[in-house]
Scaffold this active site. Structure first.
Site, PDB file in Angstrom:
ATOM      1  CB  SER A  96      -1.112   0.212   1.059  1.00 25.65           C
ATOM      2  OG  SER A  96      -1.626   1.180   1.128  1.00 25.65           O
TER       3      SER A  96
ATOM      4  CE1 TYR B 240       0.208   5.266  -6.078  1.00 24.52           C
ATOM      5  CE2 TYR B 240       0.458   6.699  -4.542  1.00 24.52           C
ATOM      6  CZ  TYR B 240       0.562   5.447  -5.051  1.00 24.52           C
ATOM      7  OH  TYR B 240       2.017   4.917  -4.442  1.00 24.52           O
TER       8      TYR B 240
ATOM      9  CE  LYS C  29      -0.126   2.115  -3.564  1.00 21.50           C
ATOM     10  NZ  LYS C  29       0.319   0.629  -4.337  1.00 21.50           N
TER      11      LYS C  29
END
Length: 260
Positions: A124, A138, A142
């Protein structure tokens, strides 16, 4: 020693992790879209793998044979305001960072479940817990990976399979030197972009340091789920845990020198 399959092993963190685990005596299965980029890695097996292709995933897992540990490392980043990032890029980031990891999980974990043994390590990021401006998509990939991992930990734990999240901060791999960016000539977010310049690579955590944390997580006997990696990640997540939203917002702005 374990047989460990790593996605995205051609460069950066994936390569550093392959080297670290091989040095510790594990049988590393390094994978990348272009298998020739793995030629110089001293690992047990090198395979072509595109995590966005179900056929490629299926073929690579068949060639790999038994996998004791899966490390989902393949990921990409892009920088843009949320109001204007192209949806083609959004789909691309999710296809690699989220769906790619899930494709690998679905291909590898049934055998782990049947053996009642195995480990899934999902790479992660600190931004999977703390989202920052201009990298919102982005970050969201995660955050999604964190959610999948939390569910997976409870689902597979029943069968003796571990699930681990590693949460690095900024890594000096070069990936942040010139990430894909989407800004118009007179974009109103250009002043924010100027403030959000990434630190020089030499001031980020070296990938070898993060690789050691990943290897420690693989080898750890305890059932620890989250592994912050890098001093910046540890400090930021500690602040997030103890401060309320207004206080954390102030601390975050100070930490990243954000005047926006």
């Amino acid at each position: 020693m374990s047989r460990i399959l790593i996605t995205g092993s051609s460069k950066g963190l994936g390569r550093a992790t392959a080297l670290e685990l091989a040095r510790r005596g594990h049988e590393v299965i390094a994978t990348a879209r272009k298998v020739e980029t793995l030629a110089d890695l001293p690992v047990a097996q090198r395979l072509s793998l595109d995590v966005t292709s179900e056929a490629s995933v299926r073929r690579a897992v068949e060639q790999a044979g038994r996998v004791d540990v899966l490390i989902n490392n393949a990921a990409e980043i892009a920088v843009a305001p949320l109001e204007s990032i192209p949806f083609e890029e959004v789909r691309n980031l999710y296809d690699i960072n989220v769906f790619g990891a899930l494709r690998m999980i679905q291909a590898v974990t049934p055998a782990m479940r049947e053996r009642r043994a195995g480990t899934v390590v999902n790479i992660s990021s600190v931004v999977g817990r703390v989202s920052l401006p201009l990298t919102g998509v982005y970050s969201s990939t995660k955050w999604a990976l964190e959610a999948l991992s939390e569910s997976l930990r409870l689902e597979l734990g029943h069968f003796g399979v571990r699930v681990v999240l590693v949460e690095p901060g900024e890594i000096g791999t070069g990936a942040l030197d010139a990430p894909r960016a989407y800004f118009g000539e007179n974009d109103p977010y250009l002043p924010l972009k100027a403030e959000r310049q990434f630190r020089p690579r030499e001031k980020m955590t070296p990938p070898e340091t993060i690789a050691r944390t990943i290897a420690d997580a693989v080898e750890a006997p305890e059932q620890r789920f989250r592994w912050p990696a890098g001093a910046d990640a540890e400090a930021l997540l500690a602040l997030r845990a103890k401060l309320d939203d207004p206080a954390f917002d102030t601390a975050l702005r100070s930490a990243i020198k954000l005047q926006w």
